[in-house]
Design a protein around this motif. Structure first.
Motif, mmCIF file in Angstrom:
data_model
loop_
_atom_site.group_PDB
_atom_site.id
_atom_site.type_symbol
_atom_site.label_atom_id
_atom_site.label_comp_id
_atom_site.label_asym_id
_atom_site.label_seq_id
_atom_site.Cartn_x
_atom_site.Cartn_y
_atom_site.Cartn_z
ATOM 1 N N HIS A 489 0.826 -1.202 0.000
ATOM 2 C CA HIS A 489 0.000 0.000 0.000
ATOM 3 C C HIS A 489 0.864 1.256 0.000
ATOM 4 O O HIS A 489 0.593 2.221 -0.734
ATOM 5 N N GLU A 490 1.923 1.254 0.792
ATOM 6 C CA GLU A 490 2.792 2.426 0.836
ATOM 7 C C GLU A 490 3.580 2.584 -0.463
ATOM 8 O O GLU A 490 3.828 3.707 -0.915
ATOM 9 N N LEU A 491 3.948 1.475 -1.069
ATOM 10 C CA LEU A 491 4.603 1.552 -2.373
ATOM 11 C C LEU A 491 3.638 2.116 -3.415
ATOM 12 O O LEU A 491 4.032 2.937 -4.256
ATOM 13 N N LYS A 492 2.380 1.690 -3.354
ATOM 14 C CA LYS A 492 1.376 2.234 -4.280
ATOM 15 C C LYS A 492 1.271 3.748 -4.125
ATOM 16 O O LYS A 492 1.190 4.484 -5.125
ATOM 17 N N ALA A 493 1.290 4.234 -2.888
ATOM 18 C CA ALA A 493 1.220 5.682 -2.652
ATOM 19 C C ALA A 493 2.430 6.391 -3.250
ATOM 20 O O ALA A 493 2.305 7.465 -3.850
ATOM 21 N N LEU A 494 3.607 5.801 -3.103
ATOM 22 C CA LEU A 494 4.823 6.410 -3.664
ATOM 23 C C LEU A 494 4.799 6.422 -5.186
ATOM 24 O O LEU A 494 5.257 7.385 -5.822
ATOM 25 N N ILE A 495 4.273 5.361 -5.784
ATOM 26 C CA ILE A 495 4.136 5.331 -7.251
ATOM 27 C C ILE A 495 3.147 6.406 -7.697
ATOM 28 O O ILE A 495 3.380 7.110 -8.694
ATOM 29 N N ALA A 496 2.056 6.565 -6.949
ATOM 30 C CA ALA A 496 1.070 7.604 -7.275
ATOM 31 C C ALA A 496 1.692 8.990 -7.205
ATOM 32 O O ALA A 496 1.356 9.879 -7.990
ATOM 33 N N ARG A 497 2.607 9.187 -6.255
ATOM 34 C CA ARG A 497 3.298 10.474 -6.168
ATOM 35 C C ARG A 497 4.060 10.762 -7.452
ATOM 36 O O ARG A 497 4.066 11.900 -7.951
#
Length: 527
Positions: A489-497
């Motif tokens: 989930h945190e990796l997904k947030a970083l990719i979204a950034r």
């Protein structure tokens, strides 16, 4: 309007190192005139050292050291900023800076581009996320122990000047050279989005020159989208311009409600700041998120809204910085930030935490909170009866060291939280996001649909585990499905950034945030 007897503007902020900035949250004002009194003894001592000391010494360095030690005897937030550091210290609050326009991180002793800022000079010449800057104007900057000040000195500069960077790009053997014309780069301190159909969210990272305007525009946009209740996130906000903070508090409070007052030696720096009749969000439900990283101006906003019973405060006790500094420009370009008053919340609370004259003890206080269990249990904090104050409606609140929240959210000290801290510190997760974001078809998603639909492929997960293992990180815990889901989930947030910017990052990250979950729970309580 500010109702003040003070003759000059003042600043409130943390005078300690915050990330890459040293006290980077000050209100810039004109300094005092040259003091009427002279203190020749200091000049006399330095003159004798310069003339007769057995070894050669750098008098400028000795002077700076003397000033710093002198200020430590006053309070923890009076500060001296050497001339070569003032631009760096002030940069975040100006609302803009002059440079090439990149967000970067220092990874493995190398400057790595996180993202070129949209429309900025670096993007225009073709710099990409993931590029590693090896040389700047022919000088090697990789593997030399460069720090953030070193990066700023080399990449920032006057608008219209040029700088040449040579970068290593993935998949290309040779270095690529780019000549970039520096320009004025606008910065952002407010991030906003709708969490659901009726709940808006606004994060303020600090109170900079353009923060109030950004906040007004964000608030208007959320209201156009149907917002009926708001989460105001001031976590890890170190402070900033006093008037920007009070302007934002004013948006929530009825006319003539007290926001903050200051009290100094004599009456010169005494002031009262009250709300006006122009608030954009004075009626609907509001909660404020804070933690031990919320300081200074952010504590003023939280305290004003709590004392006036306008909002519930959620989180953990704030930093406890209740002193006001005046910036004084010195002749050599350095600055003195001198404490001139204390500030008080509407109920009369001074939220400055105790200082015994030992700077090391003061800086260790947050760690002491952890050791005492305060970050885990709200009942571990005990206040003397003398520190009791009452809100407008008669609720008990406490002074003497930060804003105590109405609802507590403990820090996560579990094994997974510790592992994630180690993963973040390694830089692997951030670099992984930079590398793999370009492989995602951005046109197939919005930030919202990306959060709902995108799943991390197993091949990428295995690659991530391999990268972590190469850094010496034990990934055994990540064999657990819930642990895998949390880190993914945190990796997904970083990719979204990388794909959509910080608002997408926060939108995704905070779907699983315990503060936000608690805030929504409180917003749904009957009034």
């Amino acid at each position: 309007m500010m109702k003040s007897t003070a003759a000059i503007p003042v600043i409130i902020a943390l005078s300690v190192s915050l990330g890459i900035l040293i006290g980077a949250t000050f209100f810039h004002a004109q300094g005092e005139n040259t003091p009427r009194k002279r203190y020749p003894k200091i000049e006399e001592v330095l003159s004798y050292i310069d003339l007769y000391y057995v070894d050669e010494v750098n008098i400028d360095e000795l002077t700076d050291y003397s000033i710093e030690k002198l200020l430590e005897k006053l309070d923890p937030h009076s500060a001296y900023i050497p001339a070569e550091e003032t631009e760096l210290v002030n940069a975040d609050l100006e609302g803009a800076f002059e440079g090439i326009g990149i967000e970067y991180m220092l990874l493995n002793d190398t400057i790595e581009v996180v993202t070129p800022l949209t429309g900025g000079p670096a993007e225009q010449v073709g710099l990409l996320a993931g590029d590693k800057i090896i040389r700047i104007n022919g000088e090697n900057v990789a593997g030399i122990g460069i720090d953030h000040l070193g990066v700023f000195k080399r990449l920032r500069g006057k608008k219209g000047t040029q700088v040449t960077v040579e970068v290593k790009r993935q998949g290309i053997d040779r270095l690529l050279s780019f000549t970039i014309i520096r320009d004025r780069i606008n910065t952002q301190s407010v991030y906003a989005f709708m969490l659901d159909k009726h709940t808006g969210y606004i994060k303020i990272s600090n109170f900079a020159a353009n923060t109030h305007h950004e906040f007004q525009e964000a608030l208007k946009e959320l209201k156009r989208k149907g917002m009926k209740q708001l989460i105001l996130d001031l976590r890890d906000n170190p402070g900033g311009y006093l008037d920007r903070a009070t302007d934002i508090a004013d948006e929530f409070l009825p006319n003539d409600y007290l926001i903050v007052y200051t009290d100094g030696r004599g009456t010169r720096f005494d002031s009262k700041i009250k709300a006006t009749n122009r608030g954009l969000f004075e009626k609907d439900k509001l909660v404020v998120l804070v933690n031990e990283g919320s300081a200074s101006a952010s504590e003023i906003v939280a305290g004003a809204l709590q004392d006036n019973d306008r909002a519930w405060v959620i989180g953990r006790r704030t930093f406890g910085k209740g002193l006001v500094q005046m910036p004084i420009d010195l002749k050599d370009g350095s600055e003195l930030r001198l404490t001139i008053s204390r500030y008080y919340t509407p109920s009369g609370r001074c939220i400055q935490k105790p200082y015994d004259g030992n700077k090391a003890h003061y800086e260790e206080e947050l760690w002491k909170r952890y050791e005492s269990g305060e970050l885990l249990r709200p009942d571990s904090v005990h206040f003397a009866d003398s520190l009791k104050f009452k809100t407008r409606k008669g609720r008990i609140v406490y002074g003497g060291g930060g804003i105590m929240p109405d609802f507590f959210v403990p820090v996560d000290t579990g094994a997974l939280a510790r592992l994630k801290s180690e993963v973040y510190a390694s830089g692997v997760l951030q670099e992984f996001a930079i590398r793999h974001a370009p492989q995602i078809n951005k046109k197939s998603y919005t930030a919202i649909s990306f959060q709902e639909q995108w799943q991390l492929p197993d091949s990428l997960w295995q690659s991530l585990l391999s990268s972590l293992s190469q850094k010496g990180i034990d990934t055994t815990l990540l064999n657990n499905n819930s642990a895998k889901a949390s880190l993914s989930h945190e990796l997904k947030a970083l990719i979204a950034r990388q794909l959509w910017g910080y608002e997408a990052f926060y939108y995704i990250l905070y779907q699983e945030d315990p503060f936000v979950k608690k805030a929504i729970e409180i917003l749904h309580m009957p009034e």
